[in-house]
Enzyme design. Structure first.
Site, mmCIF file in Angstrom:
data_model
loop_
_atom_site.group_PDB
_atom_site.id
_atom_site.type_symbol
_atom_site.label_atom_id
_atom_site.label_comp_id
_atom_site.label_asym_id
_atom_site.label_seq_id
_atom_site.Cartn_x
_atom_site.Cartn_y
_atom_site.Cartn_z
ATOM 1 N N GLU A 53 0.859 -1.184 0.000
ATOM 2 C CA GLU A 53 0.000 0.000 0.000
ATOM 3 C C GLU A 53 0.893 1.231 0.000
ATOM 4 O OE1 GLU A 53 -2.890 0.154 3.121
ATOM 5 O OE2 GLU A 53 -4.138 -1.404 2.236
ATOM 6 N N ASP A 64 -5.120 10.022 9.454
ATOM 7 C CA ASP A 64 -3.780 9.551 9.776
ATOM 8 C C ASP A 64 -3.302 10.096 11.110
ATOM 9 O OD1 ASP A 64 -3.538 8.130 7.385
ATOM 10 O OD2 ASP A 64 -2.939 9.928 6.299
#
Length: 285
Positions: A53, A64
């Protein structure tokens, strides 16, 4: 081999080997540097990654945690955006036509490029799947169709808060695999409740008939093994990036890339060895 075929083939190889789960590392494209990204991807494959990824740096990464945010900031500071990420994937494909690459990021850079232009550019670069954190599945039928037409898998997130209706909706449009976020909050946060993950995966599999990967909160071999007993893939990002960050900080200015890559390969290999000890149910001895 087409892009979506690569994802299916990767999971098939895991199953045929009797392994319980695929290993999917997450890195931010352009971190620790654009020049290091492709060698880093190859190093992760050598360490045992089944898929990679690749995060597309974005200035407002709402999902995040601080580790991944710092990686994105370092990449952006070095001029890495969506077009550069696609160039890096194309560079990786020159020497690896087998390992699937999934882009993970946010809608804004795709909207700026244009959805159709992006789908075509992703296919041309050799991208296998795309996970857009802030595209809700009920609003992306057209984009998912563009990706599918280009042979790129639309991949979606599911969370502990996902309703059965949402799981069912995602099951209708997702391809490649789905990514179950095992914790509420941002990447790198919290601790895992494996029993809760197992219960949620059982519900997801009623409606989703492609592999289910699990990420968020997996920070060592033990937690990876616990998740591998239930999931089709283990996704590791924050701890991997943190490992590279620490190695780079301890290296000389002209050795930061090499130190980060070596540390990533060594650490991920320990995770792969741990996962190899977790066998798929009914696998041959």
């Amino acid at each position: 081999m087409t892009t979506t075929d690569r994802i299916a083939a990767a999971f098939a190889r895991v199953s045929e080997a009797g392994r319980a789960a695929a290993l999917i590392p997450y890195i931010a494209a352009g971190d620790p540097s654009p020049q290091a990204t492709v060698p880093l991807m190859h190093a992760l494959v050598r360490a045992g990654a089944d898929l990679v990824e690749l995060g597309v740096p974005f200035s407002d990464p709402m999902a995040d945690g601080p580790v991944v945010q710092r990686a994105a900031e370092r990449a952006i500071a070095q001029g890495v955006g969506l077009r550069r990420v696609l160039e890096l994937v194309a560079d990786f494909r020159r020497d690896d036509s087998v390992t699937p690459v999934v882009l993970m990021g946010y809608a804004n850079p795709i909207e700026r490029m244009g959805q159709r232009a992006f789908a075509q550019a992703a296919q041309a670069a050799g991208v296998d799947g795309v996970l857009v954190v802030d595209y809700p599945p009920e609003e992306v039928d057209e984009f998912a169709a563009m990706l599918a037409e280009a042979g790129v898998a639309p991949i979606f997130l599911l969370a502990p808060t996902s309703t059965e209706a949402r799981i069912e909706a995602i099951g209708r449009v997702a391809r490649g695999y789905v990514y179950y976020v095992s914790l509420k909050g941002v990447t790198g946060a919290g601790s895992l409740d494996t029993d809760d993950v197992a219960r949620k995966l059982a519900l997801i599999r009623r409606h989703v008939h492609i592999p289910v990967g699990v990420g968020f909160g997996i920070r060592d071999a033990a937690s990876a093994q616990r998740i591998a007993a239930h999931a089709d893939a283990v996704v590791i990002g924050s701890k991997l990036i943190e490992t590279m960050e620490q190695a780079g900080a301890q290296a000389g200015a002209d050795q930061k890339n090499e130190a980060a890559i070596a540390a990533a390969q060594q650490w991920l290999h320990t995770i792969r060895l741990a996962l190899d000890d977790v066998k798929r149910e009914n696998a041959p001895a």
